[in-house]
Enzyme design. Structure first.
Site, PDB file in Angstrom:
ATOM      1  N   HIS A  72       0.823  -1.220   0.000  1.00 44.01           N
ATOM      2  CA  HIS A  72       0.000   0.000   0.000  1.00 44.01           C
ATOM      3  C   HIS A  72       0.856   1.268   0.000  1.00 44.01           C
ATOM      4  CE1 HIS A  72      -3.895  -2.092   0.793  1.00 44.01           C
ATOM      5  NE2 HIS A  72      -3.106  -2.960   1.391  1.00 44.01           N
ATOM      6  N   ASN A 145     -10.356  -2.841   2.337  1.00 46.27           N
ATOM      7  CA  ASN A 145     -10.043  -2.828   0.908  1.00 46.27           C
ATOM      8  C   ASN A 145     -11.315  -2.612   0.102  1.00 46.27           C
ATOM      9  OD1 ASN A 145      -7.261  -3.249   1.050  1.00 46.27           O
ATOM     10  ND2 ASN A 145      -7.431  -5.475   0.921  1.00 46.27           N
ATOM     11  N   HIS A 336      -4.202   1.379  11.719  1.00 44.67           N
ATOM     12  CA  HIS A 336      -3.968   0.128  12.450  1.00 44.67           C
ATOM     13  C   HIS A 336      -5.303  -0.413  12.944  1.00 44.67           C
ATOM     14  CE1 HIS A 336      -2.719  -2.846  15.165  1.00 44.67           C
ATOM     15  NE2 HIS A 336      -2.337  -2.115  16.190  1.00 44.67           N
ATOM     16  N   TYR A 359       0.698  -4.020  12.045  1.00 43.65           N
ATOM     17  CA  TYR A 359       0.609  -2.595  11.717  1.00 43.65           C
ATOM     18  C   TYR A 359       1.459  -1.740  12.651  1.00 43.65           C
ATOM     19  CZ  TYR A 359      -2.726  -3.821   8.196  1.00 43.65           C
ATOM     20  OH  TYR A 359      -3.284  -4.368   7.083  1.00 43.65           O
TER      21      TYR A 359
HETATM   22 FE1  HDD Z   1      -2.577  -4.746   5.395  1.00 45.25          FE
HETATM   23  C1  HDD Z   1      -1.129  -1.699   5.094  1.00 45.25           C
HETATM   24  C2  HDD Z   1      -5.538  -3.476   4.172  1.00 45.25           C
HETATM   25  C3  HDD Z   1      -3.938  -7.896   5.370  1.00 45.25           C
HETATM   26  C4  HDD Z   1       0.154  -5.905   6.950  1.00 45.25           C
HETATM   27  N1  HDD Z   1      -3.204  -2.942   4.746  1.00 45.25           N
HETATM   28  C5  HDD Z   1      -2.460  -1.802   4.706  1.00 45.25           C
HETATM   29  C6  HDD Z   1      -3.249  -0.728   4.203  1.00 45.25           C
HETATM   30  C7  HDD Z   1      -4.499  -1.229   3.944  1.00 45.25           C
HETATM   31  C8  HDD Z   1      -4.460  -2.624   4.290  1.00 45.25           C
HETATM   32  C9  HDD Z   1      -5.677  -0.474   3.393  1.00 45.25           C
HETATM   33  C10 HDD Z   1      -2.782   0.698   3.998  1.00 45.25           C
HETATM   34  C11 HDD Z   1      -3.141   1.561   5.165  1.00 45.25           C
HETATM   35  C12 HDD Z   1      -2.802   2.989   4.874  1.00 45.25           C
HETATM   36  O1  HDD Z   1      -3.459   3.581   3.992  1.00 45.25           O
HETATM   37  O2  HDD Z   1      -1.879   3.499   5.497  1.00 45.25           O
HETATM   38  N2  HDD Z   1      -4.344  -5.535   4.804  1.00 45.25           N
HETATM   39  C13 HDD Z   1      -5.465  -4.834   4.431  1.00 45.25           C
HETATM   40  C14 HDD Z   1      -6.588  -5.737   4.351  1.00 45.25           C
HETATM   41  C15 HDD Z   1      -6.135  -6.980   4.674  1.00 45.25           C
HETATM   42  C16 HDD Z   1      -4.733  -6.847   4.971  1.00 45.25           C
HETATM   43  C17 HDD Z   1      -7.997  -5.323   3.998  1.00 45.25           C
HETATM   44  C18 HDD Z   1      -6.883  -8.268   4.753  1.00 45.25           C
HETATM   45  C19 HDD Z   1      -8.081  -8.362   5.143  1.00 45.25           C
HETATM   46  N3  HDD Z   1      -1.990  -6.568   6.010  1.00 45.25           N
HETATM   47  C20 HDD Z   1      -2.708  -7.739   5.945  1.00 45.25           C
HETATM   48  C21 HDD Z   1      -1.978  -8.791   6.610  1.00 45.25           C
HETATM   49  C22 HDD Z   1      -0.815  -8.224   7.086  1.00 45.25           C
HETATM   50  C23 HDD Z   1      -0.845  -6.829   6.688  1.00 45.25           C
HETATM   51  C24 HDD Z   1      -2.460 -10.211   6.765  1.00 45.25           C
HETATM   52  C25 HDD Z   1       0.313  -8.822   7.852  1.00 45.25           C
HETATM   53  C26 HDD Z   1       0.281  -9.897   8.547  1.00 45.25           C
HETATM   54  N4  HDD Z   1      -0.776  -3.958   5.856  1.00 45.25           N
HETATM   55  C27 HDD Z   1       0.179  -4.616   6.554  1.00 45.25           C
HETATM   56  C28 HDD Z   1       1.352  -3.741   6.928  1.00 45.25           C
HETATM   57  C29 HDD Z   1       0.940  -2.367   6.314  1.00 45.25           C
HETATM   58  C30 HDD Z   1      -0.404  -2.677   5.684  1.00 45.25           C
HETATM   59  C31 HDD Z   1       2.681  -4.300   6.535  1.00 45.25           C
HETATM   60  C32 HDD Z   1       1.926  -1.694   5.386  1.00 45.25           C
HETATM   61  C33 HDD Z   1       2.040  -0.272   5.855  1.00 45.25           C
HETATM   62  C34 HDD Z   1       1.297  -0.218   7.077  1.00 45.25           C
HETATM   63  O3  HDD Z   1       0.732  -1.433   7.343  1.00 45.25           O
HETATM   64  O4  HDD Z   1       1.189   0.752   7.804  1.00 45.25           O
HETATM   65  O5  HDD Z   1       1.455  -3.661   8.299  1.00 45.25           O
END
Ligand code: HDD
Length: 680
Positions: A72, A145, A336, A359
């Site tokens: 993202h 999402n 988060h 997060y």
């Molecule tokens: Fe995630 C970012 C949505 C599964 C780990 N995720 C992130 C963002 C969105 C989502 C919208 C961007 C937030 C922003 O605008 O700052 N992610 C989802 C959805 C998931 C999902 C809807 C499943 C239902 N994500 C998911 C899993 C993991 C992560 C299973 C780790 C185990 N996601 C992250 C992250 C991020 C992230 C690595 C990257 C940057 C951040 O968090 O701040 O922690």
């Protein structure tokens, strides 16, 4: 707080700095006398270490970048508010969901998942739909999402899934695309992804606008009411304008012509004060009904079909203000799903549970330590007090002697709050089981809902999905992987898998599709609301046009909230046959048919008539192939007839419609795409 500002806006205002008209200083406040030359010993001599201004300026510059989000990374955000239209008191004690009419400031960040920060907006991808609600009880983040399900069922697989879809590590190719070997190898060997892949290959993954996408919380959460009674819930966000998409060829071309297409669309609409609105609601399932369905409600690869569990809308989200500084707000916002308020709780969805860890962890790295909650965009609007102290870049100055609990020196404050006093108390779910690394049997049906999705699509939607598979799998170098994909998707539909097999040069599949005949009309975009509001029309025009005719059409477009670009050979103004003047804001060179929802072909005279006619014909051909409505003025008919477009669905000709033309044209614009058109 000023009266007209919501609490978050008032808070942010304290941090905004306007440098316009001010004297330049160093970060220490020292007035700068020269910002052009470093301090040297002699005009051509060595630069001196003494030059603190040079060192400060360059050091700050050297440290301007922070790590982009691991997923993202490319995002765009806006401020807005949530208004409660129906009290949810019966189901949740969340304060912001109690009183009808109450408003809560929010910040929303849309994103693509795979591409890096500078990638194009319109790639085929899931879109992030993350909202931070600044409630009086603390921040509530809904990190969802635009697709209601996910690739995997257990968070432990997230790094694998992301490694597979990101550019391949040996050459960092391809950027922002799932059309490559490692991703499809992952898919075929991790078949829990089947349902998500159907959505990813569908038009949902190439939205027309952030303003025309649905949002989903994806996971099953809980509402808990004042009496501690809980229900399972899923969050849904529905755009006021309906759910609309680009076509794939168009999306790829826009990625080159205007890689900022989605952010520009949102930015401009908010700047122009246009309504950007969504409804928000929940599906709810009683605790007693947890096992009533033929899917597991804790499995994030499953939807709850809306026909089985209707969405109860309770509020409205309005986006009304662009950010002032993208880095300070959009880049530094820390979403988060662990940011929660009393009355909303988690479930044992294993994907959700892993996210609760990820997060905060990633934010510690990305934002450089634990004090990122003090960054203005992340601060709650309610006061916060605890015994957490220090760390890099601590802003607040916690006064007093005591920083521990329990204490007597500060009267045991800050003190905790009971549930009745608004304290967060985790839902007292009864759990039992053996420690085990295993997937529940109830999670193992990967194809029934993938087929439900397929069954729910209209013919053009199915064609788009098939074409998307053929495109993506066709880019896979390994014939073995291509075969594995075909052999996997035969479980969804034999016809689909056979079409892919034929197109990508592998054997037709042997297997059979799963026996699911049900469909869910809510999944098809063909049932979505349609409005002309904020769609964009390119008016293709030369001099000598019929002023009255064009004026009547453009006025009707404006009355319906349609945005108009006047496109011609060069910028400047043009005169109609009857002396009416138009001002051009785009040329055939600076814009492109892919940037419009519709064209209005006026035609006319030009210095180089052949080139002018040819430019317009090319615009028509492209718009026609993308199934877009085209309006043809009396002066545009010859050019239209010379193009490859054929009179038929979505082609509105002034000489046929007569005085009804403006309204006929609006109707066609509202329809947006004409799938039953014959494409040459
Ligand atoms: Fe995630 C970012 C949505 C599964 C780990 N995720 C992130 C963002 C969105 C989502 C919208 C961007 C937030 C922003 O605008 O700052 N992610 C989802 C959805 C998931 C999902 C809807 C499943 C239902 N994500 C998911 C899993 C993991 C992560 C299973 C780790 C185990 N996601 C992250 C992250 C991020 C992230 C690595 C990257 C940057 C951040 O968090 O701040 O922690």
């Amino acid at each position: 707080m000023e009266n007209n500002k919501n609490p978050k806006e008032a808070q942010l205002e304290q941090f905004r700095v306007n440098n316009y008209g001010k004297k330049m200083t160093t970060n220490q406040g020292l007035k700068v006398s020269d910002d052009e030359n470093s301090l040297k010993a002699g005009v051509r001599g060595p630069t001196l270490l003494e030059d603190f201004h040079l060192r400060e300026k360059i050091t700050h510059f050297d440290h301007e970048r922070i790590p982009e989000r691991v997923v993202h990374a490319r995002g765009f955000a806006a401020h807005g508010e949530f208004e409660l239209l129906k009290s949810m008191k019966e189901f949740t004690r969340a304060k912001f969901l109690q009183d009808v009419g109450s408003k809560t400031p929010l910040f929303i960040r849309f994103s693509t998942v795979v591409g890096s920060k500078g990638s194009a907006d319109t790639v085929r991808d899931v879109r992030g739909f993350a909202i931070k609600f600044y409630t009086e009880e603390g921040n509530f983040d809904l990190v969802g999402n635009n697709i209601p399900i996910f690739f995997i069922q257990d968070a432990i697989k997230f790094p694998d899934m992301v490694h597979a879809i990101k550019p391949e590590p040996h050459n960092e190719i391809p950027q922002a695309s799932s059309a490559h070997d490692t991703f499809w190898d992952f898919v075929a060997n991790n078949q829990e992804s089947a349902h998500m892949i159907m959505w990813l290959m569908s038009d949902r993954a190439i939205p027309r606008s952030f303003r025309m996408m649905q949002g989903f919380g994806v996971h099953t959460f809980r509402f808990v009411n004042e009496d501690g009674k809980a229900k399972f819930i899923k969050f849904h966000i529905k755009p006021f304008l309906g759910v609309h998409s680009l076509v794939w060829d168009e999306a790829q071309k826009i990625a080159g012509k205007d890689p900022d297409f989605h952010r520009r669309d949102l930015w401009e609409n908010i700047e122009h004060g246009n309504i950007v609105e969504y409804g928000i609601g929940v599906q709810m399932i009683d605790e007693e009904d947890e096992f009533m369905f033929d899917f597991d409600i804790l499995d994030a690869t499953k939807i709850w079909p809306e026909e089985l569990v209707p969405v109860q809308m309770f509020g409205k989200i309005t986006l009304n203000q662009n950010v002032s500084n993208v880095f300070a707000e959009t880049e530094q916002v820390a979403m988060h799903l662990g940011n929660i308020v009393p009355g909303i709780d988690f479930t044992n969805d294993p994907l959700l549970q892993g996210r609760l860890f990820s997060y905060l962890d990633t934010q510690l790295l990305r934002l450089g330590g634990p004090n990122f909650t003090e960054i203005p965009i992340n601060r709650p609007v309610c006061p916060f007090h605890n015994n957490q102290r220090d760390g890099f870049s601590r802003q607040r100055i916690d006064v007093g002697q005591v920083a521990y609990h329990k204490n007597s020196l500060a009267g045991n404050t800050p003190s905790t709050s009971s549930w009745k006093e608004g304290g967060y108390v985790h839902y007292a779910e009864k759990v039992e089981g053996r420690v085990i690394r295993e997937r529940s049997d109830s999670f193992l049906d990967h194809f029934s809902q993938a087929r439900l999705f397929w069954n729910s699509m209209t013919k053009p939607e199915k064609e788009h999905i098939t074409d998307a598979f053929i495109f993506e799998v066709g880019k896979v170098n390994s014939a073995d992987v291509r075969q594995q994909v075909v052999d996997m998707f035969v479980n969804v539909d034999v016809g689909l898998a056979t079409a892919i097999a034929d197109a990508v040069g592998v054997n037709r599949p042997n297997g059979q599709q799963v026996n699911v005949t049900a469909s869910s009309p809510a999944l098809s975009q063909s049932n979505t609301p349609k409005y002309p509001y904020t769609l964009r029309v390119g008016v293709l025009i030369g001099s000598g046009f019929n002023g009255n005719e064009v004026k009547a059409v453009v006025n009707t477009l404006f009355q319906n909230g349609v945005a108009v670009d006047i496109v011609g050979e060069q910028l400047g103004s043009l005169m109609g046959a009857d002396g009416v003047k138009v001002v051009l804001n785009k040329t055939f060179l600076t814009t492109s048919p892919v940037l419009y929802d519709s064209l209005y072909v006026v035609g006319g005279k030009a210095e180089n008539q052949a080139k002018f006619n040819n430019d317009i014909e090319e615009f028509i051909n492209e718009a026609y192939r993308h199934y877009k409505p085209i309006g043809v003025a009396s002066t545009g008919e010859t050019i239209f007839n010379n193009s490859k477009a054929k009179i038929g669905p979505g082609i509105v000709i002034a000489s046929n419609s007569g005085t009804d033309f403006p309204n006929d044209f609006i109707q066609a614009i509202t329809e947006q795409r004409f799938w039953d058109r014959t494409i040459y």
